[in-house]
Design a protein around this motif. Structure first.
Motif, PDB file in Angstrom:
ATOM      1  N   ASN A 158       0.821  -1.202   0.000  1.00 35.75           N
ATOM      2  CA  ASN A 158       0.000   0.000   0.000  1.00 35.75           C
ATOM      3  C   ASN A 158       0.858   1.256   0.000  1.00 35.75           C
ATOM      4  O   ASN A 158       0.543   2.230  -0.649  1.00 35.75           O
ATOM      5  CB  ASN A 158      -0.925  -0.003   1.216  1.00 35.75           C
ATOM      6  CG  ASN A 158      -1.979  -1.081   1.101  1.00 35.75           C
ATOM      7  OD1 ASN A 158      -2.346  -1.454  -0.004  1.00 35.75           O
ATOM      8  ND2 ASN A 158      -2.440  -1.588   2.210  1.00 35.75           N
ATOM      9  N   SER A 159       1.976   1.225   0.739  1.00 33.02           N
ATOM     10  CA  SER A 159       2.825   2.408   0.774  1.00 33.02           C
ATOM     11  C   SER A 159       3.505   2.611  -0.581  1.00 33.02           C
ATOM     12  O   SER A 159       3.706   3.735  -1.013  1.00 33.02           O
ATOM     13  CB  SER A 159       3.862   2.305   1.883  1.00 33.02           C
ATOM     14  OG  SER A 159       4.803   1.296   1.606  1.00 33.02           O
ATOM     15  N   ARG A 216       2.218   1.859  -3.394  1.00 33.21           N
ATOM     16  CA  ARG A 216       1.184   2.407  -4.264  1.00 33.21           C
ATOM     17  C   ARG A 216       1.004   3.900  -4.015  1.00 33.21           C
ATOM     18  O   ARG A 216       0.804   4.677  -4.938  1.00 33.21           O
ATOM     19  CB  ARG A 216      -0.132   1.665  -4.009  1.00 33.21           C
ATOM     20  CG  ARG A 216      -1.162   1.914  -5.066  1.00 33.21           C
ATOM     21  CD  ARG A 216      -2.317   0.959  -4.923  1.00 33.21           C
ATOM     22  NE  ARG A 216      -1.950  -0.385  -5.299  1.00 33.21           N
ATOM     23  CZ  ARG A 216      -2.524  -1.485  -4.820  1.00 33.21           C
ATOM     24  NH1 ARG A 216      -3.487  -1.383  -3.930  1.00 33.21           N
ATOM     25  NH2 ARG A 216      -2.142  -2.665  -5.214  1.00 33.21           N
ATOM     26  N   SER A 217       1.084   4.320  -2.753  1.00 34.50           N
ATOM     27  CA  SER A 217       0.942   5.745  -2.466  1.00 34.50           C
ATOM     28  C   SER A 217       2.169   6.520  -2.922  1.00 34.50           C
ATOM     29  O   SER A 217       2.057   7.663  -3.349  1.00 34.50           O
ATOM     30  CB  SER A 217       0.697   5.962  -0.978  1.00 34.50           C
ATOM     31  OG  SER A 217       1.831   5.607  -0.235  1.00 34.50           O
ATOM     32  N   LYS A 231       3.825   5.939  -5.498  1.00 33.34           N
ATOM     33  CA  LYS A 231       3.727   6.071  -6.954  1.00 33.34           C
ATOM     34  C   LYS A 231       3.130   7.416  -7.341  1.00 33.34           C
ATOM     35  O   LYS A 231       3.403   7.935  -8.415  1.00 33.34           O
ATOM     36  CB  LYS A 231       2.862   4.916  -7.477  1.00 33.34           C
ATOM     37  CG  LYS A 231       2.798   4.804  -8.966  1.00 33.34           C
ATOM     38  CD  LYS A 231       2.124   3.518  -9.375  1.00 33.34           C
ATOM     39  CE  LYS A 231       0.679   3.456  -8.926  1.00 33.34           C
ATOM     40  NZ  LYS A 231      -0.040   2.298  -9.465  1.00 33.34           N
ATOM     41  N   GLN A 232       2.319   8.001  -6.457  1.00 28.33           N
ATOM     42  CA  GLN A 232       1.664   9.279  -6.760  1.00 28.33           C
ATOM     43  C   GLN A 232       2.604  10.473  -6.648  1.00 28.33           C
ATOM     44  O   GLN A 232       2.289  11.544  -7.123  1.00 28.33           O
ATOM     45  CB  GLN A 232       0.475   9.493  -5.808  1.00 28.33           C
ATOM     46  CG  GLN A 232      -0.499   8.334  -5.753  1.00 28.33           C
ATOM     47  CD  GLN A 232      -1.098   8.005  -7.098  1.00 28.33           C
ATOM     48  OE1 GLN A 232      -1.363   8.886  -7.899  1.00 28.33           O
ATOM     49  NE2 GLN A 232      -1.298   6.720  -7.354  1.00 28.33           N
ATOM     50  N   LYS A 233       3.766  10.292  -6.005  1.00 28.76           N
ATOM     51  CA  LYS A 233       4.697  11.409  -5.809  1.00 28.76           C
ATOM     52  C   LYS A 233       5.270  11.839  -7.149  1.00 28.76           C
ATOM     53  O   LYS A 233       5.505  11.006  -8.026  1.00 28.76           O
ATOM     54  CB  LYS A 233       5.851  10.987  -4.881  1.00 28.76           C
ATOM     55  CG  LYS A 233       5.402  10.453  -3.552  1.00 28.76           C
ATOM     56  CD  LYS A 233       5.060  11.556  -2.615  1.00 28.76           C
ATOM     57  CE  LYS A 233       4.661  10.988  -1.272  1.00 28.76           C
ATOM     58  NZ  LYS A 233       3.941  11.915  -0.447  1.00 28.76           N
ATOM     59  N   TRP A 287      12.110   9.332  -1.209  1.00 27.33           N
ATOM     60  CA  TRP A 287      11.004   8.418  -1.447  1.00 27.33           C
ATOM     61  C   TRP A 287      11.441   7.083  -2.031  1.00 27.33           C
ATOM     62  O   TRP A 287      10.593   6.278  -2.404  1.00 27.33           O
ATOM     63  CB  TRP A 287       9.960   9.056  -2.379  1.00 27.33           C
ATOM     64  CG  TRP A 287       9.393  10.329  -1.854  1.00 27.33           C
ATOM     65  CD1 TRP A 287       9.487  11.554  -2.441  1.00 27.33           C
ATOM     66  CD2 TRP A 287       8.627  10.518  -0.661  1.00 27.33           C
ATOM     67  NE1 TRP A 287       8.849  12.495  -1.679  1.00 27.33           N
ATOM     68  CE2 TRP A 287       8.315  11.883  -0.576  1.00 27.33           C
ATOM     69  CE3 TRP A 287       8.213   9.656   0.345  1.00 27.33           C
ATOM     70  CZ2 TRP A 287       7.582  12.406   0.482  1.00 27.33           C
ATOM     71  CZ3 TRP A 287       7.483  10.184   1.394  1.00 27.33           C
ATOM     72  CH2 TRP A 287       7.176  11.542   1.456  1.00 27.33           C
TER      73      TRP A 287
END
Length: 40
Positions: A5-6, A8-9, A11-13, A35
């Motif tokens: 999950n982390s 996946r999050s 990936k938005q950066k 990151w």
């Protein structure tokens, strides 16, 4: 898995790329190396 999950999050950066190598998942961010992560 919590790590997935982390990833996946992360990936938005801005500037991050998700790569799979040798069965591991990496997030590589050249713009902000803070990151960079590895899972697996």
């Amino acid at each position: 898995m919590k790590a997935r999950n982390s990833v996946r999050s992360l990936k938005q950066k801005p500037g991050s790329i998700v790569i799979r190598r040798r069965g591991r998942t990496f997030v590589i961010n050249k713009r902000d190396p803070h990151w960079n992560t590895r899972q697996g």
